[in-house]
Design a protein around this motif. Structure first.
Motif, PDB file in Angstrom:
ATOM      1  N   THR A  16       0.595  -1.732  -0.280  1.00 46.69           N
ATOM      2  CA  THR A  16      -0.087   0.012   0.043  1.00 46.69           C
ATOM      3  C   THR A  16       0.804   1.430   0.083  1.00 46.69           C
ATOM      4  O   THR A  16       1.969   1.398   0.615  1.00 46.69           O
ATOM      5  N   ARG A  17       0.124   2.059  -0.194  1.00 44.91           N
ATOM      6  CA  ARG A  17       1.358   4.342  -0.803  1.00 44.91           C
ATOM      7  C   ARG A  17       2.538   3.311  -1.456  1.00 44.91           C
ATOM      8  O   ARG A  17       3.637   4.583  -1.398  1.00 44.91           O
ATOM      9  N   LYS A  18       1.754   2.348  -2.690  1.00 45.06           N
ATOM     10  CA  LYS A  18       2.969   2.257  -3.321  1.00 45.06           C
ATOM     11  C   LYS A  18       2.721   2.873  -5.139  1.00 45.06           C
ATOM     12  O   LYS A  18       3.512   3.489  -5.362  1.00 45.06           O
ATOM     13  N   ALA A  19       1.805   2.318  -4.980  1.00 45.55           N
ATOM     14  CA  ALA A  19       2.122   2.074  -6.964  1.00 45.55           C
ATOM     15  C   ALA A  19       0.765   3.294  -6.773  1.00 45.55           C
ATOM     16  O   ALA A  19       0.190   4.373  -6.020  1.00 45.55           O
ATOM     17  N   ALA A  20       0.576   3.796  -8.057  1.00 44.83           N
ATOM     18  CA  ALA A  20      -0.195   5.042  -8.848  1.00 44.83           C
ATOM     19  C   ALA A  20      -1.132   5.344  -8.543  1.00 44.83           C
ATOM     20  O   ALA A  20      -2.670   6.252  -8.820  1.00 44.83           O
ATOM     21  N   GLU A  21      -2.377   4.022  -8.876  1.00 49.13           N
ATOM     22  CA  GLU A  21      -3.684   3.728  -8.212  1.00 49.13           C
ATOM     23  C   GLU A  21      -3.820   2.510  -7.157  1.00 49.13           C
ATOM     24  O   GLU A  21      -3.375   2.096  -5.855  1.00 49.13           O
ATOM     25  N   ALA A  22      -5.190   2.998  -7.180  1.00 43.89           N
ATOM     26  CA  ALA A  22      -5.264   2.299  -5.441  1.00 43.89           C
ATOM     27  C   ALA A  22      -5.949   0.364  -6.271  1.00 43.89           C
ATOM     28  O   ALA A  22      -6.172   0.646  -7.381  1.00 43.89           O
ATOM     29  N   ALA A  23      -6.030   0.030  -4.941  1.00 43.40           N
ATOM     30  CA  ALA A  23      -6.480  -1.179  -5.551  1.00 43.40           C
ATOM     31  C   ALA A  23      -7.096  -2.195  -4.541  1.00 43.40           C
ATOM     32  O   ALA A  23      -6.986  -2.154  -3.383  1.00 43.40           O
ATOM     33  N   LEU A  24      -7.665  -2.930  -4.937  1.00 42.20           N
ATOM     34  CA  LEU A  24      -9.059  -4.150  -3.982  1.00 42.20           C
ATOM     35  C   LEU A  24      -8.000  -5.761  -3.602  1.00 42.20           C
ATOM     36  O   LEU A  24      -7.852  -5.524  -4.958  1.00 42.20           O
ATOM     37  N   LEU A  25      -7.265  -5.845  -3.187  1.00 37.20           N
ATOM     38  CA  LEU A  25      -6.672  -7.040  -2.710  1.00 37.20           C
ATOM     39  C   LEU A  25      -7.782  -7.818  -2.049  1.00 37.20           C
ATOM     40  O   LEU A  25      -7.957  -7.150  -0.541  1.00 37.20           O
ATOM     41  N   TYR A  26      -7.333  -9.603  -2.266  1.00 32.01           N
ATOM     42  CA  TYR A  26      -7.816 -10.358  -1.747  1.00 32.01           C
ATOM     43  C   TYR A  26      -6.852 -10.311  -0.017  1.00 32.01           C
ATOM     44  O   TYR A  26      -6.455 -10.377   0.112  1.00 32.01           O
ATOM     45  N   ARG A  27      -8.411 -10.369   1.045  1.00 31.63           N
ATOM     46  CA  ARG A  27      -7.244 -10.883   2.486  1.00 31.63           C
ATOM     47  C   ARG A  27      -6.911 -12.148   2.364  1.00 31.63           C
ATOM     48  O   ARG A  27      -7.274 -13.364   1.719  1.00 31.63           O
ATOM     49  N   GLN A  28      -5.754 -11.900   3.337  1.00 26.67           N
ATOM     50  CA  GLN A  28      -4.818 -13.515   2.469  1.00 26.67           C
ATOM     51  C   GLN A  28      -4.262 -14.110   4.374  1.00 26.67           C
ATOM     52  O   GLN A  28      -3.725 -15.266   4.527  1.00 26.67           O
ATOM     53  N   ASP A  29      -5.280 -13.772   5.169  1.00 23.36           N
ATOM     54  CA  ASP A  29      -4.890 -14.603   6.399  1.00 23.36           C
ATOM     55  C   ASP A  29      -6.651 -14.651   7.247  1.00 23.36           C
ATOM     56  O   ASP A  29      -7.951 -14.074   6.667  1.00 23.36           O
ATOM     57  N   PRO A  30      -6.423 -15.977   8.443  1.00 22.47           N
ATOM     58  CA  PRO A  30      -7.695 -15.923   9.135  1.00 22.47           C
ATOM     59  C   PRO A  30      -8.072 -14.702   9.628  1.00 22.47           C
ATOM     60  O   PRO A  30      -7.565 -13.747   9.237  1.00 22.47           O
ATOM     61  N   VAL A  31      -9.662 -14.789   9.476  1.00 23.05           N
ATOM     62  CA  VAL A  31     -10.171 -13.745  10.699  1.00 23.05           C
ATOM     63  C   VAL A  31     -10.262 -14.487  12.345  1.00 23.05           C
ATOM     64  O   VAL A  31      -9.763 -13.535  12.993  1.00 23.05           O
ATOM     65  N   VAL A  32     -10.281 -15.416  12.272  1.00 20.86           N
ATOM     66  CA  VAL A  32     -11.322 -16.149  13.545  1.00 20.86           C
ATOM     67  C   VAL A  32     -10.208 -17.609  13.380  1.00 20.86           C
ATOM     68  O   VAL A  32     -10.276 -17.797  13.113  1.00 20.86           O
ATOM     69  N   TYR A  33      -8.848 -16.765  15.052  1.00 22.83           N
ATOM     70  CA  TYR A  33      -7.810 -18.141  15.050  1.00 22.83           C
ATOM     71  C   TYR A  33      -8.133 -18.956  15.483  1.00 22.83           C
ATOM     72  O   TYR A  33      -7.411 -19.522  15.780  1.00 22.83           O
ATOM     73  N   GLY A  34      -8.844 -18.848  16.840  1.00 23.46           N
ATOM     74  CA  GLY A  34      -9.106 -19.997  17.927  1.00 23.46           C
ATOM     75  C   GLY A  34     -10.593 -20.349  18.196  1.00 23.46           C
ATOM     76  O   GLY A  34     -11.187 -20.296  17.231  1.00 23.46           O
ATOM     77  N   LYS A  35     -11.085 -20.891  18.705  1.00 24.69           N
ATOM     78  CA  LYS A  35     -12.582 -21.984  19.097  1.00 24.69           C
ATOM     79  C   LYS A  35     -13.352 -21.287  19.214  1.00 24.69           C
ATOM     80  O   LYS A  35     -13.026 -21.583  20.976  1.00 24.69           O
ATOM     81  N   PRO A  36     -14.906 -21.948  19.988  1.00 20.83           N
ATOM     82  CA  PRO A  36     -15.501 -21.653  20.823  1.00 20.83           C
ATOM     83  C   PRO A  36     -14.856 -21.919  22.446  1.00 20.83           C
ATOM     84  O   PRO A  36     -15.429 -21.129  23.264  1.00 20.83           O
ATOM     85  N   GLN A  37     -14.396 -23.217  23.134  1.00 21.63           N
ATOM     86  CA  GLN A  37     -13.669 -23.459  23.537  1.00 21.63           C
ATOM     87  C   GLN A  37     -12.796 -22.180  23.667  1.00 21.63           C
ATOM     88  O   GLN A  37     -12.812 -22.524  25.263  1.00 21.63           O
ATOM     89  N   ASP A  38     -12.439 -21.315  23.773  1.00 27.29           N
ATOM     90  CA  ASP A  38     -10.883 -21.775  24.501  1.00 27.29           C
ATOM     91  C   ASP A  38     -10.912 -19.508  24.664  1.00 27.29           C
ATOM     92  O   ASP A  38     -10.237 -19.109  25.754  1.00 27.29           O
TER      93      ASP A  38
END
Ligand code: 6CS
Ligand code: FE
Length: 301
Positions: A16-38
């Motif tokens: 980000t803050r590198k290219a001359a144009e904006a871009a929409l990129l896919y998230r490459q990380d999980p959102v929730v890392y834990g479990k209900p029991q945690d």
């Protein structure tokens, strides 16, 4: 030499803050890392957090606890040493206090909040690890003069300016005054956390001296915002003092100014996973001061 070339061992998954144009990129990380029991978050709420990027707690703090925190807000805003501290940021065009940063180090009252299992227990569960405080702040958003927080992704700034490698951080915003529909409450685009908006514009030196009063570099372009708003809509969070919203580091969010007589004060804590500690900035000349982006990664116990 670009910042990325100075990262010989780290690929940048979110340029980000590198290219001359904006871009929409896919998230490459999980959102929730834990479990209900945690931890205290049940399975349905975890699923909802994964899909929407946030969860709400109607009464995280009791009315009596809220009173303790509001008394602390008043004390800090009247303390000359705190008002003179660089961690205190005033509103554009006035001396009204906009935010005080690193409140978990300045105030024992807020230090206890950070360690509270109702708060840190939820963060550990979402992030699936021990966590440390990347940033804490109280936002006063005073009546009549409280300014807006323009649309942004926190992660875009924390990645570019604080060197946060991946999306494995979560914020909690706890209302310390009533959040009405009219006094500048938090707005989130539900589901926007799964898209990374790469912004245009290089980070100036000492950018934080301006961005904390009104961010301009690292804010998404109108085209990207329109695409996300059309796709996801906009949720406005209202609730009584003591209610809370936890949201993913990459949610597109913002809040309007406050011209009503009713302040919209909240305390805001950012937890980062100890597996995601900050390195050199990905798109800034130098890291921000540690009171904004922590360099002490000691886990909260
Ligand atoms: O720059 C930051 O880290 C701060 N700015 C905003 C508007 N939200 C996140 C964070 O408190
Ligand atoms: Fe933010």
């Amino acid at each position: 030499m670009s910042i990325i070339e100075s990262h010989p061992t780290l690929d940048d998954s979110y340029p980000t803050r590198k290219a001359a144009e904006a871009a929409l990129l896919y998230r490459q990380d999980p959102v929730v890392y834990g479990k209900p029991q945690d931890g205290p978050i049940d399975s349905a709420t975890l699923d909802s957090f994964d899909a929407n990027g946030y969860l709400s707690v109607e009464e995280l703090l009791t009315p009596a606890e809220v009173e303790d925190y509001r008394a602390e807000l008043r004390r800090m805003a009247a303390d000359p040493a705190i008002l003179a501290d660089e961690r205190t940021v005033t509103e554009r065009g006035s001396d009204e206090v906009r935010s005080i940063f690193e409140v978990h180090r300045i105030s024992e009252v807020f230090a206890a909040l950070v360690r509270d299992p109702r708060v840190v227990g939820r963060a550990r569960q979402i992030l699936g690890s021990d966590v440390y405080v990347h940033q804490s702040r109280v936002n006063y958003k005073p009546g009549f003069t409280g300014k807006d927080f323009y649309w942004h992704s926190d992660f875009e700034t924390w990645h570019a300016e604080d060197g946060m490698p991946r999306m494995r951080a979560v914020s909690i915003s706890i209302a310390l005054t009533e959040n009405f529909v009219h006094n500048g409450g938090l707005m989130i685009m539900p589901g926007s956390h799964k898209t990374f908006v790469a912004c245009v514009g290089e980070t100036p030196s000492d950018h934080y001296k301006e961005s904390l009063r009104g961010q301009e570099i690292g804010t998404p372009d109108p085209g990207s915002l329109s695409i996300l708003a059309d796709k996801h809509g906009i949720e406005l969070f209202t609730g009584p003092a003591g209610s809370a919203t936890m949201f993913d580091c990459n949610c597109m969010h913002g809040s309007n100014g406050n011209i009503t007589p009713f302040p919209r004060s909240n305390v805001f804590v950012v937890f980062n996973s100890v597996e995601n500690t900050c390195v050199e900035p990905f798109a800034a000349p130098a890291p921000r001061p540690s009171f904004i982006g922590a360099r002490d990664f000691t886990p909260v116990v």
